[in-house]
Write a protein that holds these residues in place. Structure first.
Motif, PDB file in Angstrom:
ATOM      1  N   VAL A  66       0.828  -1.210   0.000  1.00 42.53           N
ATOM      2  CA  VAL A  66       0.000   0.000   0.000  1.00 42.53           C
ATOM      3  C   VAL A  66       0.860   1.258   0.000  1.00 42.53           C
ATOM      4  O   VAL A  66       0.616   2.196  -0.775  1.00 42.53           O
ATOM      5  CB  VAL A  66      -0.949  -0.001   1.222  1.00 42.53           C
ATOM      6  N   LEU A  67       1.881   1.269   0.843  1.00 40.49           N
ATOM      7  CA  LEU A  67       2.768   2.429   0.942  1.00 40.49           C
ATOM      8  C   LEU A  67       4.047   2.147   0.166  1.00 40.49           C
ATOM      9  O   LEU A  67       4.746   1.161   0.432  1.00 40.49           O
ATOM     10  CB  LEU A  67       3.094   2.729   2.408  1.00 40.49           C
ATOM     11  N   ASP A  68       4.357   3.019  -0.790  1.00 42.50           N
ATOM     12  CA  ASP A  68       5.509   2.796  -1.672  1.00 42.50           C
ATOM     13  C   ASP A  68       6.837   2.919  -0.944  1.00 42.50           C
ATOM     14  O   ASP A  68       7.832   2.344  -1.373  1.00 42.50           O
ATOM     15  CB  ASP A  68       5.475   3.785  -2.836  1.00 42.50           C
ATOM     16  N   GLY A  69       6.866   3.701   0.113  1.00 42.83           N
ATOM     17  CA  GLY A  69       8.107   3.910   0.853  1.00 42.83           C
ATOM     18  C   GLY A  69       7.804   4.259   2.288  1.00 42.83           C
ATOM     19  O   GLY A  69       6.648   4.439   2.679  1.00 42.83           O
ATOM     20  N   LEU A  70       8.859   4.395   3.087  1.00 41.33           N
ATOM     21  CA  LEU A  70       8.668   4.689   4.509  1.00 41.33           C
ATOM     22  C   LEU A  70       8.008   6.047   4.731  1.00 41.33           C
ATOM     23  O   LEU A  70       7.298   6.236   5.723  1.00 41.33           O
ATOM     24  CB  LEU A  70      10.016   4.633   5.248  1.00 41.33           C
ATOM     25  N   ASP A  71       8.240   6.989   3.836  1.00 39.01           N
ATOM     26  CA  ASP A  71       7.655   8.321   4.002  1.00 39.01           C
ATOM     27  C   ASP A  71       6.453   8.540   3.095  1.00 39.01           C
ATOM     28  O   ASP A  71       5.996   9.665   2.900  1.00 39.01           O
ATOM     29  CB  ASP A  71       8.708   9.401   3.742  1.00 39.01           C
ATOM     30  N   THR A  76      11.806   3.529  10.029  1.00 39.18           N
ATOM     31  CA  THR A  76      10.420   3.637  10.501  1.00 39.18           C
ATOM     32  C   THR A  76       9.547   4.334   9.468  1.00 39.18           C
ATOM     33  O   THR A  76       9.978   5.305   8.824  1.00 39.18           O
ATOM     34  CB  THR A  76      10.380   4.429  11.821  1.00 39.18           C
ATOM     35  N   TYR A  77       8.332   3.859   9.324  1.00 37.59           N
ATOM     36  CA  TYR A  77       7.360   4.536   8.457  1.00 37.59           C
ATOM     37  C   TYR A  77       7.031   5.895   9.065  1.00 37.59           C
ATOM     38  O   TYR A  77       6.557   5.982  10.200  1.00 37.59           O
ATOM     39  CB  TYR A  77       6.086   3.705   8.318  1.00 37.59           C
ATOM     40  N   THR A  78       7.280   6.962   8.297  1.00 38.16           N
ATOM     41  CA  THR A  78       7.054   8.317   8.807  1.00 38.16           C
ATOM     42  C   THR A  78       5.904   9.042   8.096  1.00 38.16           C
ATOM     43  O   THR A  78       5.562  10.153   8.480  1.00 38.16           O
ATOM     44  CB  THR A  78       8.335   9.158   8.651  1.00 38.16           C
TER      45      THR A  78
END
Length: 282
Positions: free
Chosen positions: A62-67, A183-185
């Motif tokens: 779902v999220l392409d990257g941590l940020d 960490t996902y930010t």
């Protein structure tokens, strides 16, 4: 313009017109603001309908990257497999619920790939005799599968301090600095379920899909803008009558208004007398 209306060219009436225009513009701007708020509410309703009960997908899909995070992804359900870092849990201060002060319990969750995703394990009330929860539920130990709903990182509150183990907002970059781990930010997650399960705080419920009264408020502001000009016209008409009371045409119009008033009063009196007569014959 006839002589009788030349007073409208005075600076006084020019000022009245300017004030009316400003009033109308303010009303129109407030009406447009209400329409914008309605559009935001409708967009939120659409996100809830599309994302809240969707089939969970791995967070990395779902999220392409941590940020990474887009507002359209709010409430999307994601699945996580790994373990809680309970020793790194944090309490978010100043989180009232139902009029009661409290905290949100954030527990970092280390995924199998080594990255960390912050999970909100629910709301906890402030203690009776201390400025902390009386009881903080423990997260499950070992490997856990978590389903969570995405929410955006919150802004950093400059100048706000917090005690050890606490944080003033869900500011994910600050949490990532404290953890010193990848960490996902961009987003964190409200806990929906976990396997194995354990006691949690009060979990967030499904947001109501309500657009609010913004459309009716917008309509009211637009009506107020129109009423401003109607009021100005009425005031101008009244001043015209006052300044032209000796004009033959105006005298005739005044006499006609008086005849209508008397006829209406007579009609109202006749109706009242008829009602009294009916009551007396019963």
């Amino acid at each position: 313009m006839s002589t009788g209306w030349r007073f409208l060219l005075s600076s006084r009436w020019g000022g009245y017109l300017a004030l009316t225009v400003v009033f109308a513009l303010v009303c129109v701007l407030l009406g447009c603001w209400q329409l914008a708020r309605r559009a935001d509410a409708l967009a939120e309703n659409n996100r809830v309908a599309a994302n809240y009960d969707a089939v969970p997908r791995p967070v990395a899909d779902v999220l392409d990257g941590l940020d990474s995070f887009d507002e359209s992804q709010k409430w999307v359900t994601v699945s996580l497999t790994g373990s809680y870092l309970e020793s790194e849990q944090l309490l978010v201060r100043n989180r009232p619920s139902g009029g009661q002060p409290g905290f949100e319990l954030l527990v970092p969750f280390r995924l199998d790939d080594g990255s960390v995703f912050v999970v909100d394990r629910g709301w906890l009330p402030t203690g009776q005799e201390q400025d902390k929860p009386d009881d903080i539920p423990s997260a499950p130990q070992g490997e856990v599968t978590v389903v969570a709903r995405l929410k955006a990182s919150e802004p950093k509150l400059e100048g706000r301090s917090a005690a050890a183990g606490e944080i003033p907002s869900v500011d994910l970059p600050t949490i990532a600095e404290q953890l010193d781990l990848p960490t996902y930010t961009g987003a964190y997650g409200d806990l929906a379920s976990e396997t194995p399960s354990a006691e949690t705080g009060q979990l967030e419920t499904r947001p109501p899909e309500d657009e609010g009264p913004h459309l009716s408020y917008a309509f009211q502001w637009f009506v107020f803008a129109l009423l401003g000009f109607l009021g100005l016209g009425y005031a101008a008409r009244q001043e015209y009558r006052s300044l032209n009371a000796d004009d033959p045409e105006e005298k005739e119009r005044a006499a006609e208004r008086e005849r209508r008033r008397k006829a209406k009063a007579k009609s109202d009196n006749d109706i009242e007398d008829e009602l009294i007569d009916r009551s007396a014959t019963r």
